[in-house]
Design a protein around this motif. Structure first.
Motif, short mmCIF file in Angstrom:
data_model
loop_
_atom_site.label_atom_id
_atom_site.label_comp_id
_atom_site.label_asym_id
_atom_site.label_seq_id
_atom_site.Cartn_x
_atom_site.Cartn_y
_atom_site.Cartn_z
N LEU A 1 51.21 16.02 48.59
CA LEU A 1 50.94 14.79 47.87
C LEU A 1 49.94 13.96 48.66
N GLY A 2 49.12 13.22 47.96
CA GLY A 2 48.15 12.35 48.63
C GLY A 2 46.95 12.13 47.74
N ASP A 3 46.24 11.07 48.01
CA ASP A 3 45.06 10.72 47.22
C ASP A 3 43.99 11.80 47.33
N LEU A 4 43.01 11.73 46.46
CA LEU A 4 41.85 12.60 46.56
C LEU A 4 41.22 12.42 47.94
N GLY A 5 40.89 13.53 48.57
CA GLY A 5 40.26 13.46 49.89
C GLY A 5 41.22 13.21 51.03
N ALA A 6 42.52 13.27 50.77
CA ALA A 6 43.50 13.00 51.82
C ALA A 6 43.58 14.13 52.85
N GLY A 7 43.22 15.34 52.44
CA GLY A 7 43.27 16.47 53.38
C GLY A 7 44.22 17.58 52.96
N LYS A 8 44.58 17.60 51.69
CA LYS A 8 45.52 18.63 51.21
C LYS A 8 44.94 20.04 51.37
N THR A 9 43.73 20.24 50.91
CA THR A 9 43.12 21.57 51.02
C THR A 9 42.80 21.89 52.48
N LEU A 10 42.45 20.91 53.27
CA LEU A 10 42.21 21.13 54.70
C LEU A 10 43.49 21.61 55.38
N PHE A 11 44.62 21.02 55.02
CA PHE A 11 45.90 21.46 55.57
C PHE A 11 46.16 22.92 55.20
N VAL A 12 45.86 23.30 53.95
CA VAL A 12 46.02 24.69 53.52
C VAL A 12 45.11 25.59 54.35
N SER A 13 43.92 25.11 54.68
CA SER A 13 43.02 25.88 55.54
C SER A 13 43.68 26.17 56.88
N GLY A 14 44.42 25.20 57.40
CA GLY A 14 45.14 25.42 58.66
C GLY A 14 46.21 26.49 58.52
N LEU A 15 46.93 26.47 57.40
CA LEU A 15 47.93 27.52 57.16
C LEU A 15 47.26 28.88 57.15
N PHE B 1 58.25 18.70 50.96
CA PHE B 1 57.28 17.74 50.48
C PHE B 1 56.49 17.17 51.66
N ILE B 2 55.18 17.18 51.53
CA ILE B 2 54.32 16.63 52.58
C ILE B 2 53.40 15.61 51.93
N ASN B 3 53.60 14.36 52.27
CA ASN B 3 52.74 13.28 51.78
C ASN B 3 51.69 12.99 52.84
N VAL C 1 48.23 10.53 58.20
CA VAL C 1 49.65 10.48 58.49
C VAL C 1 50.34 11.45 57.53
N PHE C 2 51.00 12.45 58.09
CA PHE C 2 51.74 13.45 57.34
C PHE C 2 53.21 13.09 57.39
N SER C 3 53.80 12.82 56.24
CA SER C 3 55.23 12.50 56.15
C SER C 3 55.93 13.67 55.47
N PHE C 4 56.87 14.28 56.18
CA PHE C 4 57.57 15.47 55.70
C PHE C 4 58.97 15.10 55.24
N SER C 5 59.38 15.66 54.12
CA SER C 5 60.76 15.52 53.66
C SER C 5 61.08 16.78 52.86
#
Length: 158
Positions: A32-46, A121-123, A135-139
């Motif tokens: 979860l996160g706004d456009l440009g928050a880094g969601k796809t970048l995080f997937v790149s790390g995975l 869930f990762i916001n 800021v990555f918030s995990f729940s």
């Protein structure tokens, strides 16, 4: 709940690499996160953890990208932003992917009613003061990911 702050693109990629070895077939991660928050970048790390460097791209128009991680493991990267409802997700057989590999779903709150009982869930929030800080918030919605969160918290160092 766990909160981790990254201060650069490299640290965001590193966070994805730290989490990747804990994920297994059947795991569902909701980003979860706004456009440009880094969601796809995080997937790149995975994907980097599995030597799939620079392969992640946003599946905004294709809905899902599939990546072979190793012989018996796939990662399914969804972007459900353009879907009107969870019925559309079900119509494309989206839920059938959940048990076939690791599913990472951007904008997964749009299909919350069809997510499995246990999901991580990762916001991701951008800092208003620093364009590189996140800021990555995990729940989690169940107990399945409690150990993962503890391990990542203990081993999180740059």
């Amino acid at each position: 709940m766990l909160s981790i702050t990254t201060k650069s693109v490299a640290e965001t990629l590193a966070l994805g690499r730290k989490i990747a070895p804990y994920l297994k077939k059947g795991d569902v991660i909701v980003l979860l996160g706004d456009l440009g928050a880094g969601k796809t970048l995080f997937v790149s790390g995975l994907l980097d953890f599995y030597n799939k460097k620079d392969e992640a791209c946003s599946p905004t128009f294709t809905i899902v990208n599939e990546y072979d991680l190793k012989s018996d493991l796939k990662l399914f990267h969804f972007d459900v932003y353009r879907l009107e409802s969870s019925d559309e997700f079900l119509a494309i057989g989206g839920d059938e992917f959940f048990e076939k590999g690791i599913s990472v779903i951007e904008w997964g709150n749009r299909i919350a009613d069809v997510l499995p009982k246990d999901a991580l869930f990762i916001n991701i929030e951008k800092s208003p003061d620093d364009i590189n800080q996140r800021v990555f918030s995990f729940s989690s919605s169940g107990d399945k990911f409690n150990n993962l969160l503890k391990e990542v918290n203990l081993k999180w160092k740059f």
